[in-house]
Design a protein around this motif. Structure first.
Motif, PDB file in Angstrom:
ATOM      1  N   UNK A 115       0.874  -1.173   0.000  1.00 21.98           N
ATOM      2  CA  UNK A 115       0.000   0.000   0.000  1.00 21.98           C
ATOM      3  C   UNK A 115       0.911   1.223   0.000  1.00 21.98           C
ATOM      4  N   UNK A 116       0.640   2.165  -0.895  1.00 26.69           N
ATOM      5  CA  UNK A 116       1.364   3.433  -0.905  1.00 26.69           C
ATOM      6  C   UNK A 116       0.415   4.538  -0.471  1.00 26.69           C
ATOM      7  N   UNK A 117       0.903   5.410   0.407  1.00 27.15           N
ATOM      8  CA  UNK A 117       0.134   6.605   0.754  1.00 27.15           C
ATOM      9  C   UNK A 117       1.064   7.806   0.665  1.00 27.15           C
ATOM     10  N   UNK A 118       0.497   8.996   0.835  1.00 31.54           N
ATOM     11  CA  UNK A 118       1.271  10.227   0.720  1.00 31.54           C
ATOM     12  C   UNK A 118       1.131  11.026   2.010  1.00 31.54           C
ATOM     13  N   UNK A 119       2.252  11.506   2.503  1.00 30.82           N
ATOM     14  CA  UNK A 119       2.260  12.277   3.742  1.00 30.82           C
ATOM     15  C   UNK A 119       1.189  13.357   3.668  1.00 30.82           C
ATOM     16  N   UNK A 120       0.317  13.443   4.689  1.00 29.43           N
ATOM     17  CA  UNK A 120      -0.821  14.363   4.598  1.00 29.43           C
ATOM     18  C   UNK A 120      -0.446  15.837   4.693  1.00 29.43           C
ATOM     19  N   UNK A 121       0.774  16.142   5.098  1.00 30.71           N
ATOM     20  CA  UNK A 121       1.211  17.533   5.212  1.00 30.71           C
ATOM     21  C   UNK A 121       1.969  17.983   3.969  1.00 30.71           C
ATOM     22  N   UNK A 122       2.978  17.191   3.575  1.00 31.70           N
ATOM     23  CA  UNK A 122       3.873  17.611   2.499  1.00 31.70           C
ATOM     24  C   UNK A 122       3.814  16.743   1.246  1.00 31.70           C
ATOM     25  N   UNK A 123       3.090  15.628   1.294  1.00 32.41           N
ATOM     26  CA  UNK A 123       2.827  14.866   0.089  1.00 32.41           C
ATOM     27  C   UNK A 123       3.908  13.923  -0.386  1.00 32.41           C
ATOM     28  N   UNK A 140       4.274  19.756  14.095  1.00 33.47           N
ATOM     29  CA  UNK A 140       3.197  19.315  15.000  1.00 33.47           C
ATOM     30  C   UNK A 140       2.194  18.428  14.278  1.00 33.47           C
ATOM     31  N   UNK A 141       1.799  18.811  13.067  1.00 35.10           N
ATOM     32  CA  UNK A 141       0.835  18.006  12.311  1.00 35.10           C
ATOM     33  C   UNK A 141       1.430  16.657  11.915  1.00 35.10           C
ATOM     34  N   UNK A 142       2.687  16.654  11.489  1.00 36.29           N
ATOM     35  CA  UNK A 142       3.326  15.383  11.127  1.00 36.29           C
ATOM     36  C   UNK A 142       3.458  14.473  12.342  1.00 36.29           C
ATOM     37  N   UNK A 143       3.847  15.052  13.480  1.00 36.66           N
ATOM     38  CA  UNK A 143       3.997  14.259  14.691  1.00 36.66           C
ATOM     39  C   UNK A 143       2.661  13.624  15.082  1.00 36.66           C
ATOM     40  N   UNK A 144       1.609  14.410  15.039  1.00 34.64           N
ATOM     41  CA  UNK A 144       0.286  13.906  15.389  1.00 34.64           C
ATOM     42  C   UNK A 144      -0.121  12.757  14.485  1.00 34.64           C
ATOM     43  N   UNK A 145       0.124  12.908  13.186  1.00 33.40           N
ATOM     44  CA  UNK A 145      -0.274  11.874  12.232  1.00 33.40           C
ATOM     45  C   UNK A 145       0.504  10.579  12.462  1.00 33.40           C
ATOM     46  N   UNK A 146       1.824  10.633  12.456  1.00 29.75           N
ATOM     47  CA  UNK A 146       2.615   9.398  12.510  1.00 29.75           C
ATOM     48  C   UNK A 146       2.523   8.701  13.864  1.00 29.75           C
TER      49      UNK A 146
END
Length: 327
Positions: free
Chosen positions: A114-122, A183-189
């Motif tokens: 499965x490939x996804x894209x970082x929700x902040x920077x893609x 902060x957004x990346x930390x929350x996501x991962x």
């Protein structure tokens, strides 16, 4: 300061280990020559992509794809089960544009992804399962016995002798990104995956700006970090890091790359966070690849450490930190 625990706890996608990284190169022949000089073992070329393995059991640890533009193609992590793949494809936020579970065709080791894209920077991020492991290779280096002033471990009339050669890559250890919203990346991962902060680094205002994530595998020992990121003005891959055999192999590799005319980025030195002995090099496209040895292993008994951002927190010996290293 970003919290040590996610504010939106979910069933987490269980990652087991890093598997490989993918890079695209405008000058593929130069990239392939560097890969060989860096210590990767070329396996095969399929279409526009050449695959290289280490001497560990992953079917490949880096893929180099011929392209009109040099860019990072993402890192892959092995997940615990096919259920994790299905769950990732269904549960990740819509901004991630997660693919359906699909077969890995024309790729050494096969399996599913499965490939996804970082929700902040893609940037792309890959999850894999079911890849066939390969037989471990002999790196051609012995397990050395060292003589200390009051402890002589090597037998009399035995020598330490080496030949000039690249440092053999064992495995992918970690990769790192510069992101535009920490902060957004930390929350996501930390919410969607079993990443756990080994170290959080804060600025003068006490706001976290860097994280070194390990995997939460309970009582199992894991590398101090397998993924890190820090905040900056523009998203880019910082480096990918590969374990080699030992310090002698690492410095032999350093000299080999130097004699081939490549540009050293930073090293050789000893990190503080993670303890690794490091050596960073620029490949012909300007990407940074690292050889490391002697990294820390942690389990979940070890708490998160909090540090203030400072050059002295990055290394205890070695050359000074290059001014562009954290850009």
């Amino acid at each position: 300061m970003a919290a040590g625990l996610p504010s939106n706890p979910l069933k987490k996608i269980q990652l087991v280990r890093p598997a490989h990284v993918w890079y695209k190169h405008a000058d593929i022949e130069a990239a392939k020559r560097f890969a060989t000089d860096f210590g990767f073992y070329e396996i095969e070329t399929i279409g526009k992509t050449t695959f290289f393995r280490g001497y560990g059991t992953e079917p490949f640890v880096i893929a180099l794809e011929a392209s009109d533009k040099s860019e990072f193609g993402g890192a892959a992590f092995v997940v615990e089960s096919e259920e994790d793949l299905v769950y990732a494809s269904k549960s990740l936020p819509k901004e991630c544009k997660a693919t359906e579970v699909h077969e890995l065709k024309d790729v050494p080791g096969g399996g599913k992804r499965v490939t996804f894209y970082d929700p902040v920077d893609g940037f792309p991020f890959h999850l894999v399962y079911g890849q066939s492991e390969v037989e471990r290779r002999d790196p051609g280096f012995p397990v050395l016995k060292f003589n200390y002033p009051n402890e002589k471990n090597r037998e009399p009339n035995k020598f330490q002798r080496f030949e000039k050669r690249p440092a053999p890559v064992h495995k992918l250890g970690h990769f790192g990104m510069c992101v535009t919203n920490f902060a957004k990346c930390y929350e996501f991962y930390s919410s969607y995956f079993n990443f756990h902060p080994s170290e959080l680094v804060h600025n003068d205002e006490g706001v976290n700006v860097t994280v070194f994530f390990r995997l939460d595998r309970g009582k199992d020992f894991v590398d101090h970090h397998c993924f890190f990121f820090f905040e900056g003005p523009k998203m880019h891959v910082h480096h990918s890091s590969f374990e080699t055999h030992d310090f002698d192999a690492q410095v032999l590799g350093h000299d080999w790359l130097r004699h081939q005319g490549y540009t050293n980025c930073w090293g050789v030195g000893r990190h503080v966070m993670g303890s690794q002995i490091f050596d960073y090099w620029f490949d012909p496209s300007g990407f940074i690849l690292e050889h490391y040895v002697d990294g820390d292993l942690l389990d979940m008994n070890e708490p998160t450490h909090h540090n203030k951002a400072a050059p002295d927190n990055l290394h205890v010996w070695g050359p000074e930190v290059p001014p562009t290293f954290l850009q």
